[in-house]
Design an enzyme around this catalytic site. Sequence first.
Site, PDB file in Angstrom:
ATOM      1  N   THR A  10      10.554  10.836  55.100  1.00  0.00           N
ATOM      2  CA  THR A  10       9.453  10.704  56.070  1.00  0.00           C
ATOM      3  C   THR A  10       8.204  10.093  55.441  1.00  0.00           C
ATOM      4  O   THR A  10       7.230   9.818  56.141  1.00  0.00           O
ATOM      5  CB  THR A  10       9.067  12.088  56.645  1.00  0.00           C
ATOM      6  N   ARG A  33      11.485  17.075  57.252  1.00  0.00           N
ATOM      7  CA  ARG A  33      11.152  18.055  58.302  1.00  0.00           C
ATOM      8  C   ARG A  33      10.435  17.407  59.473  1.00  0.00           C
ATOM      9  O   ARG A  33      10.509  17.885  60.592  1.00  0.00           O
ATOM     10  CB  ARG A  33      10.258  19.168  57.727  1.00  0.00           C
ATOM     11  N   ARG A  34       9.714  16.298  59.239  1.00  0.00           N
ATOM     12  CA  ARG A  34       8.909  15.708  60.312  1.00  0.00           C
ATOM     13  C   ARG A  34       9.754  14.755  61.156  1.00  0.00           C
ATOM     14  O   ARG A  34       9.882  13.567  60.869  1.00  0.00           O
ATOM     15  CB  ARG A  34       7.675  15.032  59.716  1.00  0.00           C
ATOM     16  N   TYR A 150       5.151  23.023  38.249  1.00  0.00           N
ATOM     17  CA  TYR A 150       5.685  21.737  38.738  1.00  0.00           C
ATOM     18  C   TYR A 150       6.495  21.087  37.619  1.00  0.00           C
ATOM     19  O   TYR A 150       7.607  20.605  37.846  1.00  0.00           O
ATOM     20  CB  TYR A 150       4.555  20.805  39.210  1.00  0.00           C
ATOM     21  N   THR A 185       1.299   8.026  46.834  1.00  0.00           N
ATOM     22  CA  THR A 185       2.005   8.413  48.070  1.00  0.00           C
ATOM     23  C   THR A 185       1.192   9.556  48.689  1.00  0.00           C
ATOM     24  O   THR A 185       0.016   9.702  48.374  1.00  0.00           O
ATOM     25  CB  THR A 185       3.419   8.943  47.719  1.00  0.00           C
ATOM     26  N   GLU A 186       1.848  10.400  49.480  1.00  0.00           N
ATOM     27  CA  GLU A 186       1.154  11.591  50.001  1.00  0.00           C
ATOM     28  C   GLU A 186       1.232  12.757  49.006  1.00  0.00           C
ATOM     29  O   GLU A 186       0.798  13.872  49.307  1.00  0.00           O
ATOM     30  CB  GLU A 186       1.751  11.988  51.354  1.00  0.00           C
TER      31      GLU A 186
HETATM   32  P1  NDP Z   1       5.408  12.478  49.500  1.00  0.00           P
HETATM   33  O1  NDP Z   1       4.586  13.695  49.694  1.00  0.00           O
HETATM   34  O2  NDP Z   1       4.898  11.186  50.023  1.00  0.00           O
HETATM   35  O3  NDP Z   1       6.879  12.714  50.066  1.00  0.00           O
HETATM   36  C1  NDP Z   1       7.549  13.939  49.886  1.00  0.00           C
HETATM   37  C2  NDP Z   1       8.787  13.963  50.770  1.00  0.00           C
HETATM   38  O4  NDP Z   1       9.498  15.189  50.517  1.00  0.00           O
HETATM   39  C3  NDP Z   1       8.437  13.927  52.251  1.00  0.00           C
HETATM   40  O5  NDP Z   1       9.297  13.060  52.923  1.00  0.00           O
HETATM   41  C4  NDP Z   1       8.682  15.365  52.694  1.00  0.00           C
HETATM   42  O6  NDP Z   1       9.165  15.378  54.030  1.00  0.00           O
HETATM   43  C5  NDP Z   1       9.792  15.810  51.752  1.00  0.00           C
HETATM   44  N1  NDP Z   1       9.789  17.262  51.622  1.00  0.00           N
HETATM   45  C6  NDP Z   1       8.835  18.031  51.046  1.00  0.00           C
HETATM   46  N2  NDP Z   1       9.130  19.334  51.213  1.00  0.00           N
HETATM   47  C7  NDP Z   1      10.301  19.394  51.905  1.00  0.00           C
HETATM   48  C8  NDP Z   1      11.097  20.445  52.412  1.00  0.00           C
HETATM   49  N3  NDP Z   1      10.769  21.727  52.227  1.00  0.00           N
HETATM   50  N4  NDP Z   1      12.229  20.137  53.092  1.00  0.00           N
HETATM   51  C9  NDP Z   1      12.557  18.841  53.298  1.00  0.00           C
HETATM   52  N5  NDP Z   1      11.852  17.805  52.858  1.00  0.00           N
HETATM   53  C10 NDP Z   1      10.726  18.071  52.174  1.00  0.00           C
HETATM   54  O7  NDP Z   1       5.635  12.366  47.911  1.00  0.00           O
HETATM   55  P2  NDP Z   1       6.474  11.342  47.000  1.00  0.00           P
HETATM   56  O8  NDP Z   1       7.135  10.299  47.801  1.00  0.00           O
HETATM   57  O9  NDP Z   1       5.580  10.929  45.915  1.00  0.00           O
HETATM   58  O10 NDP Z   1       7.533  12.335  46.390  1.00  0.00           O
HETATM   59  C11 NDP Z   1       8.941  12.124  46.412  1.00  0.00           C
HETATM   60  C12 NDP Z   1       9.547  12.639  45.120  1.00  0.00           C
HETATM   61  O11 NDP Z   1       9.037  11.896  44.021  1.00  0.00           O
HETATM   62  C13 NDP Z   1       9.240  14.107  44.817  1.00  0.00           C
HETATM   63  O12 NDP Z   1      10.409  14.724  44.330  1.00  0.00           O
HETATM   64  C14 NDP Z   1       8.162  14.021  43.743  1.00  0.00           C
HETATM   65  O13 NDP Z   1       8.172  15.156  42.925  1.00  0.00           O
HETATM   66  C15 NDP Z   1       8.640  12.788  43.002  1.00  0.00           C
HETATM   67  N6  NDP Z   1       7.638  12.116  42.165  1.00  0.00           N
HETATM   68  C16 NDP Z   1       6.450  11.670  42.704  1.00  0.00           C
HETATM   69  C17 NDP Z   1       5.523  11.034  41.889  1.00  0.00           C
HETATM   70  C18 NDP Z   1       4.196  10.582  42.383  1.00  0.00           C
HETATM   71  O14 NDP Z   1       3.304  10.327  41.536  1.00  0.00           O
HETATM   72  N7  NDP Z   1       3.977  10.428  43.680  1.00  0.00           N
HETATM   73  C19 NDP Z   1       5.822  10.783  40.459  1.00  0.00           C
HETATM   74  C20 NDP Z   1       7.058  11.320  40.007  1.00  0.00           C
HETATM   75  C21 NDP Z   1       7.943  11.930  40.846  1.00  0.00           C
HETATM   76  P3  NDP Z   1       8.677  16.391  55.176  1.00  0.00           P
HETATM   77  O15 NDP Z   1       7.307  16.876  54.788  1.00  0.00           O
HETATM   78  O16 NDP Z   1       8.713  15.590  56.433  1.00  0.00           O
HETATM   79  O17 NDP Z   1       9.709  17.475  55.163  1.00  0.00           O
HETATM   80  C1  8X3 Z   2       4.320  13.246  39.791  1.00  0.00           C
HETATM   81  C2  8X3 Z   2       3.595  12.643  38.641  1.00  0.00           C
HETATM   82  O1  8X3 Z   2       1.960  13.169  36.739  1.00  0.00           O
HETATM   83  O2  8X3 Z   2       1.446  14.025  38.958  1.00  0.00           O
HETATM   84  O3  8X3 Z   2       5.491  13.850  39.400  1.00  0.00           O
HETATM   85  O4  8X3 Z   2       3.200  15.009  37.682  1.00  0.00           O
HETATM   86  S1  8X3 Z   2       2.523  13.783  37.981  1.00  0.00           S
END
Ligand code: NDP
Ligand code: 8X3
Length: 250
Positions: A10, A33-34, A150, A185-186
């Site tokens: 999402t 979820r959304r 985390y 991202t978010e």
């Molecule tokens: P966003 O917040 O943009 O996206 C997170 C996604 O995870 C959403 O689609 C959300 O969907 C879903 N999600 C969260 N909780 C749940 C739940 N309980 N059940 C189902 N779906 C869930 O963040 P990112 O795109 O950045 O994150 C994606 C992945 O990348 C994560 O695993 C994050 O740890 C990892 N990551 C991110 C980094 C960054 O700097 N942004 C760096 C390294 C890793 P919804 O809320 O609709 O359920």
């Molecule tokens: C997301 C990157 O540095 O915020 O996993 O942990 S950091």
Amino acid sequence: MKTALITGATSGIGKSTAIALAKHNINLIICGRRTERLQELQKELSNTVKVYTLSFDVRNKEEVFEKIESLPEEFQQIDILVNNAGNAHGLDPIQTGSIEDWDAMIDINVKGLLYVSKAVMPKMIAQKSGHIINIGSIAGKEVYPNGNVYCASKHAVDAINKGMQIDLNQHGIKVGAIHPGLVETEFSNVRFKGDDKRADGVYKGFDPLTPEDIADLVSFVVTRPYHVNIADLVVFPTAQASSTIIKKSL
Ligand code: NDP
Ligand code: 8X3
């Protein structure tokens, strides 16, 4: 045509990955979820590939299994699983961290990934092929101040990725992880519970990675020949050298 199931589609990395894989003619099962966001994305991509939406919370194990079992016949074969759903909740010293935040991170980032994988792996084993991509983080390779739980959740993803590689090896299933540094991202909006000013500040003064950058890597990883497995990939923005070393212009 192959089918990919993407969790967390999402927003952010998961959404961009869905868009990128559609360009490679890969049918999609998009999860999150959304529901409204899933439906919008389905509408956007349905001209190119077949898209099915599955709305569930990865924490709810009954729901995870029910939803994945309920897939229509044409989506039953899952060739690619992108375990992406996850977030950080809070950024506090361990001694003052919130138990609710800890539960959320362990339940979503670790247990949720396991539940979804447990629902999908038997299909891949029966097919004698499949590819699992686990989205880890630099937080799974090092620990930074206030990152404690985390980082623990992402170290667990790193260990689960290696465990999957070992145990699924005899079944011919590819397993690999992508560990990004800072991606705009978010993610930080969720981490800081809607404090968008603080979230924006995380990415100020340098060029962070974009979710499209990570989606590009997922596309590269899934389009290698079957005998090539990208096992573990760490990717930073150029301005970043570690979790704490970031060259900012401010
Ligand atoms: P966003 O917040 O943009 O996206 C997170 C996604 O995870 C959403 O689609 C959300 O969907 C879903 N999600 C969260 N909780 C749940 C739940 N309980 N059940 C189902 N779906 C869930 O963040 P990112 O795109 O950045 O994150 C994606 C992945 O990348 C994560 O695993 C994050 O740890 C990892 N990551 C991110 C980094 C960054 O700097 N942004 C760096 C390294 C890793 P919804 O809320 O609709 O359920
Ligand atoms: C997301 C990157 O540095 O915020 O996993 O942990 S950091």
